[in-house]
Motif scaffolding. Structure first.
Motif, short mmCIF file in Angstrom:
data_model
loop_
_atom_site.label_atom_id
_atom_site.label_comp_id
_atom_site.label_asym_id
_atom_site.label_seq_id
_atom_site.Cartn_x
_atom_site.Cartn_y
_atom_site.Cartn_z
N LEU A 76 39.65 54.02 18.49
CA LEU A 76 38.49 53.39 17.86
C LEU A 76 37.36 53.31 18.88
O LEU A 76 37.60 53.34 20.08
CB LEU A 76 38.85 51.98 17.40
CG LEU A 76 40.07 51.85 16.50
CD1 LEU A 76 40.43 50.38 16.31
CD2 LEU A 76 39.83 52.52 15.16
N ALA A 100 39.78 43.04 11.90
CA ALA A 100 40.53 44.03 11.11
C ALA A 100 41.93 43.46 10.94
O ALA A 100 42.54 43.02 11.92
CB ALA A 100 40.59 45.35 11.87
N VAL A 123 45.04 48.78 6.83
CA VAL A 123 44.19 47.93 7.67
C VAL A 123 42.95 47.56 6.85
O VAL A 123 42.30 48.43 6.27
CB VAL A 123 43.78 48.65 8.98
CG1 VAL A 123 42.96 47.73 9.86
CG2 VAL A 123 45.00 49.16 9.73
N LEU A 182 39.96 49.62 5.63
CA LEU A 182 39.44 50.43 6.74
C LEU A 182 40.25 51.70 6.93
O LEU A 182 39.72 52.72 7.35
CB LEU A 182 39.49 49.62 8.05
CG LEU A 182 38.47 48.50 8.22
CD1 LEU A 182 38.83 47.64 9.43
CD2 LEU A 182 37.07 49.06 8.39
N GLU A 214 41.07 42.71 16.72
CA GLU A 214 39.64 42.79 16.98
C GLU A 214 39.07 43.96 16.19
O GLU A 214 39.73 45.00 16.03
CB GLU A 214 39.33 42.89 18.48
CG GLU A 214 40.10 43.96 19.20
CD GLU A 214 39.82 43.97 20.70
OE1 GLU A 214 38.76 43.48 21.13
OE2 GLU A 214 40.67 44.49 21.43
N TYR A 215 37.87 43.79 15.68
CA TYR A 215 37.25 44.82 14.85
C TYR A 215 36.39 45.72 15.73
O TYR A 215 35.55 45.24 16.50
CB TYR A 215 36.39 44.15 13.77
CG TYR A 215 35.55 45.13 12.99
CD1 TYR A 215 36.14 46.16 12.26
CD2 TYR A 215 34.16 45.04 12.99
CE1 TYR A 215 35.37 47.07 11.56
CE2 TYR A 215 33.38 45.95 12.27
CZ TYR A 215 33.99 46.96 11.56
OH TYR A 215 33.24 47.86 10.87
N ALA A 216 36.63 47.02 15.63
CA ALA A 216 35.83 48.00 16.38
C ALA A 216 34.85 48.64 15.40
O ALA A 216 35.26 49.44 14.55
CB ALA A 216 36.75 49.03 17.02
N CYS A 272 43.25 47.78 21.60
CA CYS A 272 42.86 46.89 20.52
C CYS A 272 43.90 45.76 20.41
O CYS A 272 45.06 46.02 20.10
CB CYS A 272 42.79 47.70 19.22
SG CYS A 272 42.24 46.75 17.83
#
Ligand code: ADE
Length: 299
Positions: A158, A56, A43, A35, A106-108, A89
């Protein structure tokens, strides 16, 4: 004193019942793609195998010679605290191997503010007001807990799947910075560093308010207000000499707010001095609703 007769077979049974599955570790995650790069490590997008939930994962190599362990522990602690503010995050879990630390975050899914600015050049005032207000809540949460982020920039903002912001990357945050405390040391990214940091003075949470001003300017214009340089003295000089160019399409409220954040004197900077929430740029924001993250996004 125990008045209930203990039945041996019942005791044995309950011992069997409390047996838990083996603890989950990094092998429970399937890695997909990179990412980006955070402070200290890359990441990756991954999914938690049992539920397929996207996460992530930041992977930080341990450097025994450079001794980055205290920074790793600090980041692990901060990413847990982040759970208490919806605009930060947070980590779901942290793991380590002999050579690496893993932060399961946590995935944004909405990408970074950097990508949004690169695509749209200048964002509508309503969006700038909304993102900035959420950043104000996040910064006030951090600062009231004695934490200075020190690396605020559009790459570290994010946007989640619902259009709300999540500030990430606490890799170089300073902690224990309660009222009256100051620290020294150059940190952060060229273009976003406050003048007092560039001139190697002691500084406080004011450096984050400065970065917020730079980010707001960038959201409004698609460019940075000052020329970035890896040489802090050069960047500082440019700041002192340059006159910030405020384009005429900026709203009156933004034209009033920006110079108050991009104020060279930390003691007079809005955020440090005065209640930023009361500025007319935020007219119409219901702060107590916004803090709950239930506010409708303006898009
Ligand atoms: N890039 C860096 N961290 C991320 C995250 N938590 N979600 C999505 N993209 C990211």
């Amino acid at each position: 004193m125990c008045l209930i007769p203990q039945d041996e077979s019942a005791k044995k049974k309950s011992r069997v019942e409390v047996r838990r599955p083996p603890p989950l570790d990094i092998r429970s995650y399937k890695f997909h793609r990179k990412l980006g790069e955070g402070s200290g490590g890359k990441v990756m997008l991954a999914s938690f195998a049992p539920t397929k939930q996207l996460v992530a994962i930041k992977i930080v190599p341990k450097k025994p010679n450079k001794c980055n362990y205290p920074w790793i522990s600090m980041e692990a602690w901060l990413s847990k605290i982040a759970r208490e503010c919806p605009f930060l995050c947070h980590s779901h879990a942290t793991f380590q191997s002999k050579a690496q630390a893993f932060f399961v975050l946590e995935y944004a899914g909405g990408g970074t503010l950097y990508r949004m600015i690169s695509r749209k050049k200048n964002l509508p005032t309503k969006s700038i007001q909304f993102y900035t207000a959420e950043m104000v809540v996040a910064l006030q949460f951090l600062h009231s807990n004695g934490i200075i982020h020190r690396d605020l920039k559009p790459d570290n903002i994010l946007v989640d799947n619902d259009g709300h912001i999540k500030i990430c990357d606490f890799g170089i945050a300073a902690v224990g910075m309660f009222a009256g405390w100051k620290i020294r040391g150059l940190a952060g990214t060229p273009g976003y560093r406050a003048p007092e940091m560039l001139s190697l003075e002691a500084y406080d949470a004011g450096v984050d308010w400065w970065s917020l001003g730079v980010i707001m300017y960038e959201m409004a214009t698609g460019r940075q207000p000052f020329v970035p340089s890896i040489d802090p003295a050069r960047e500082f000089l440019d700041m002192k000499l340059a006159k910030v160019d405020y384009p005429s399409h900026m709203s009156q409220e933004m034209l009033d707010l920006l110079p108050k954040l991009l104020e060279m004197d930390n003691n007079n900077r809005l955020g440090v001095n005065g209640n930023i929430r009361e500025h007319q740029f935020f007219a119409g924001i219901n702060w107590s609703e916004l803090e709950k993250r239930t506010t409708q996004t303006p898009f």
